[in-house]
Enzyme design. Structure first.
Site, PDB file in Angstrom:
ATOM      1  N   ARG A  38       0.862  -1.181   0.000  1.00  0.00           N
ATOM      2  CA  ARG A  38       0.000   0.000   0.000  1.00  0.00           C
ATOM      3  C   ARG A  38       0.895   1.226   0.000  1.00  0.00           C
ATOM      4  O   ARG A  38       1.931   1.262   0.684  1.00  0.00           O
ATOM      5  CB  ARG A  38      -0.888   0.042   1.254  1.00  0.00           C
ATOM      6  CG  ARG A  38      -2.023  -0.975   1.262  1.00  0.00           C
ATOM      7  CD  ARG A  38      -3.117  -0.664   0.226  1.00  0.00           C
ATOM      8  NE  ARG A  38      -4.235  -1.598   0.309  1.00  0.00           N
ATOM      9  CZ  ARG A  38      -4.353  -2.709  -0.420  1.00  0.00           C
ATOM     10  NH1 ARG A  38      -3.438  -3.027  -1.322  1.00  0.00           N
ATOM     11  NH2 ARG A  38      -5.421  -3.481  -0.291  1.00  0.00           N
ATOM     12  N   HIS A  71      -1.116  -0.662  -9.769  1.00  0.00           N
ATOM     13  CA  HIS A  71      -1.772  -1.565  -8.808  1.00  0.00           C
ATOM     14  C   HIS A  71      -2.274  -2.840  -9.502  1.00  0.00           C
ATOM     15  O   HIS A  71      -3.467  -3.169  -9.465  1.00  0.00           O
ATOM     16  CB  HIS A  71      -2.928  -0.841  -8.096  1.00  0.00           C
ATOM     17  CG  HIS A  71      -3.269  -1.452  -6.767  1.00  0.00           C
ATOM     18  ND1 HIS A  71      -3.554  -0.717  -5.644  1.00  0.00           N
ATOM     19  CD2 HIS A  71      -3.365  -2.757  -6.376  1.00  0.00           C
ATOM     20  CE1 HIS A  71      -3.828  -1.526  -4.631  1.00  0.00           C
ATOM     21  NE2 HIS A  71      -3.712  -2.783  -5.058  1.00  0.00           N
TER      22      HIS A  71
HETATM   23  P1  NAP Z   1      -1.111 -11.263   5.591  1.00  0.00           P
HETATM   24  O1  NAP Z   1      -1.192 -12.712   5.243  1.00  0.00           O
HETATM   25  O2  NAP Z   1      -2.080 -10.695   6.566  1.00  0.00           O
HETATM   26  O3  NAP Z   1       0.381 -11.002   6.104  1.00  0.00           O
HETATM   27  C1  NAP Z   1       0.751  -9.787   6.666  1.00  0.00           C
HETATM   28  C2  NAP Z   1       2.194  -9.897   7.133  1.00  0.00           C
HETATM   29  O4  NAP Z   1       2.610  -8.610   7.580  1.00  0.00           O
HETATM   30  C3  NAP Z   1       2.365 -10.864   8.298  1.00  0.00           C
HETATM   31  O5  NAP Z   1       3.585 -11.559   8.196  1.00  0.00           O
HETATM   32  C4  NAP Z   1       2.389  -9.923   9.499  1.00  0.00           C
HETATM   33  O6  NAP Z   1       3.122 -10.407  10.621  1.00  0.00           O
HETATM   34  C5  NAP Z   1       3.119  -8.736   8.908  1.00  0.00           C
HETATM   35  N1  NAP Z   1       2.843  -7.535   9.687  1.00  0.00           N
HETATM   36  C6  NAP Z   1       1.650  -6.930   9.944  1.00  0.00           C
HETATM   37  N2  NAP Z   1       1.804  -5.863  10.732  1.00  0.00           N
HETATM   38  C7  NAP Z   1       3.123  -5.792  11.014  1.00  0.00           C
HETATM   39  C8  NAP Z   1       3.915  -4.917  11.799  1.00  0.00           C
HETATM   40  N3  NAP Z   1       3.368  -3.895  12.483  1.00  0.00           N
HETATM   41  N4  NAP Z   1       5.245  -5.150  11.872  1.00  0.00           N
HETATM   42  C9  NAP Z   1       5.805  -6.196  11.205  1.00  0.00           C
HETATM   43  N5  NAP Z   1       5.106  -7.069  10.440  1.00  0.00           N
HETATM   44  C10 NAP Z   1       3.785  -6.858  10.340  1.00  0.00           C
HETATM   45  O7  NAP Z   1      -1.223 -10.357   4.280  1.00  0.00           O
HETATM   46  P2  NAP Z   1      -1.013 -10.806   2.743  1.00  0.00           P
HETATM   47  O8  NAP Z   1      -2.179 -11.596   2.285  1.00  0.00           O
HETATM   48  O9  NAP Z   1       0.343 -11.390   2.613  1.00  0.00           O
HETATM   49  O10 NAP Z   1      -1.092  -9.382   2.018  1.00  0.00           O
HETATM   50  C11 NAP Z   1      -0.212  -8.331   2.332  1.00  0.00           C
HETATM   51  C12 NAP Z   1      -0.694  -7.036   1.695  1.00  0.00           C
HETATM   52  O11 NAP Z   1      -0.440  -7.027   0.297  1.00  0.00           O
HETATM   53  C13 NAP Z   1      -2.197  -6.778   1.766  1.00  0.00           C
HETATM   54  O12 NAP Z   1      -2.585  -6.311   3.043  1.00  0.00           O
HETATM   55  C14 NAP Z   1      -2.403  -5.743   0.684  1.00  0.00           C
HETATM   56  O13 NAP Z   1      -2.274  -4.445   1.219  1.00  0.00           O
HETATM   57  C15 NAP Z   1      -1.257  -6.017  -0.292  1.00  0.00           C
HETATM   58  N6  NAP Z   1      -1.736  -6.504  -1.609  1.00  0.00           N
HETATM   59  C16 NAP Z   1      -1.428  -5.790  -2.731  1.00  0.00           C
HETATM   60  C17 NAP Z   1      -1.830  -6.262  -3.960  1.00  0.00           C
HETATM   61  C18 NAP Z   1      -1.471  -5.555  -5.236  1.00  0.00           C
HETATM   62  O14 NAP Z   1      -1.940  -5.915  -6.301  1.00  0.00           O
HETATM   63  N7  NAP Z   1      -0.608  -4.557  -5.189  1.00  0.00           N
HETATM   64  C19 NAP Z   1      -2.573  -7.454  -4.061  1.00  0.00           C
HETATM   65  C20 NAP Z   1      -2.859  -8.150  -2.900  1.00  0.00           C
HETATM   66  C21 NAP Z   1      -2.443  -7.666  -1.661  1.00  0.00           C
HETATM   67  P3  NAP Z   1       2.692 -11.762  11.387  1.00  0.00           P
HETATM   68  O15 NAP Z   1       3.063 -12.893  10.433  1.00  0.00           O
HETATM   69  O16 NAP Z   1       3.502 -11.761  12.598  1.00  0.00           O
HETATM   70  O17 NAP Z   1       1.208 -11.665  11.604  1.00  0.00           O
HETATM   71  C1  GLV Z   2      -5.238  -5.669  -3.471  1.00  0.00           C
HETATM   72  O1  GLV Z   2      -4.641  -4.649  -3.375  1.00  0.00           O
HETATM   73  C2  GLV Z   2      -5.618  -6.500  -2.363  1.00  0.00           C
HETATM   74  O2  GLV Z   2      -5.535  -6.057  -1.217  1.00  0.00           O
HETATM   75  O3  GLV Z   2      -6.043  -7.642  -2.617  1.00  0.00           O
END
Ligand code: NAP
Ligand code: GLV
Length: 315
Positions: free
Chosen positions: A230, A278
């Protein structure tokens, strides 16, 4: 406690994709009544809402909600809704076909810097034919912030390709072949050993602005930053300053604080920045509908859904 097994009434507000989501949901959940936001429905009877960029105020009228599903991995858009009920579970998508796409995006972006394609693009603009030594991949240190469904997949794929990979998360993780760090007290140490920094954190009150002038200065000189998480996680003015002073080598960005990126934004024509709109990973409807249907079934049985958001930590 098991909920009454009345068929769910589902409302879909999925920006421009309502009809595609409805078609897939109708095929998967044959006993449910499913409406898009543009159809006639009685708001008080809606039990489940599937949301992506829903119209402002929509949630206020949904007084019988049992669950809210984000149609993305991120839930920042849902949690920022002023009328969000405090007692309704919010559920996010986990992978749902996005991890493979994130891996592809980050292999490309990491190789862009590791194989000097940023330098060769600038040379091409000046018709310069200059060869540089090819770095050893095992000497290129990549750090992944966020080791969740997407970050862990990216970190693992980069390790398999030969990069020296580390990862940073809130709680400690153990992933084969990856050096892991956890917690804000280890952030600067983690950053200090990243030639390429990848951000795959969720946007939360704790992560907003975590990449700022101070923290980014801990990256080694000539490090590169890749952000497909983000835009608000990076302080854009600080990133620009560190690129312009030469501390940072480049940035590969899929997200920005304001999207679409305004026409006059300095990112567009910055020689050290590559921008994509994005698109790093799109939600795959079929996989997502399976997850949502499984979670509705779990909750009907009184079980905890997978991907339940912890409102306190914001993801
Ligand atoms: P997720 O499974 O919820 O994983 C989040 C990770 O971030 C976890 O390892 C978590 O730690 C860590 N984290 C959260 N808060 C933290 C903090 N304060 N300090 C250190 N580490 C922290 O999320 P995901 O499914 O991998 O997705 C991640 C993000 O990618 C989404 O939230 C979204 O914003 C972004 N995204 C972007 C796109 C795009 O097209 N650009 C598409 C999809 C998603 P823990 O393991 O300890 O809980
Ligand atoms: C895209 O940005 C998502 O959060 O899935």
């Amino acid at each position: 406690m098991t909920r009454a097994t009345v068929p769910p009434k589902i409302l879909i507000a999925a920006a421009g994709a309502d009809d595609r989501w409805k078609k897939a949901m109708v095929e998967r959940l044959t006993d449910a009544k499913i409406f898009t936001q543009h159809e006639n429905y009685d708001p008080a009877t809606i039990t489940h809402a599937l949301l992506w960029k829903q119209p402002q105020g929509m949630l206020k009228s949904l007084t019988g909600l049992q669950a809210i599903f984000s149609l993305g991995a991120g839930v920042d858009h849902v949690l920022a809704t002023p009328s969000l009920p405090t007692d309704v579970p919010v559920i996010r998508l986990q992978d749902a076909g996005m991890a493979d796409q994130m891996v592809q995006y980050h292999l490309y972006a990491a190789l862009h810097f590791m194989r000097d394609f940023d330098i060769y693009a600038r040379q091409q603009a000046k018709a310069d034919w200059i060869q540089h030594d090819v770095a050893r991949i095992s000497h290129c240190r990549v750090g992944v912030m966020g080791l969740g469904a997407l970050g862990a997949a990216v970190a693992t794929a980069l390790t398999r390709l030969g990069f020296a990979v580390s990862g940073w998360s809130r709680t400690m993780k153990a992933i084969d072949g990856i050096t892991t760090f956890a917690g804000s007290e280890t952030l600067n140490e983690f950053l200090g050993q990243c030639d390429i920094l990848i951000c795959l954190l969720p946007r939360t009150p704790e992560t907003e602005g975590v990449l700022n002038g101070n923290s980014l200065s801990h990256l080694p000189k000539n490090a590169a930053v890749i952000n497909a998480a983000r835009g608000a996680i990076i302080v854009e003015a600080d990133l620009l300053r560190l690129l312009d002073t030469g501390h940072l080598r480049g940035a590969f960005l899929d997200v920005a604080a304001t999207e679409p990126l305004p026409e006059n934004h300095p990112f567009w024509d910055h020689p050290k920045i590559r921008i994509t709109p994005h698109i790093a990973a799109e939600t795959r409807i079929e996989e997502s509908v399976d997850q949502i249907a499984d979670n509705i079934a779990r909750m009907t049985r009184g079980e905890t859904p997978s991907g339940l958001v912890d409102r306190m930590s914001g993801y």
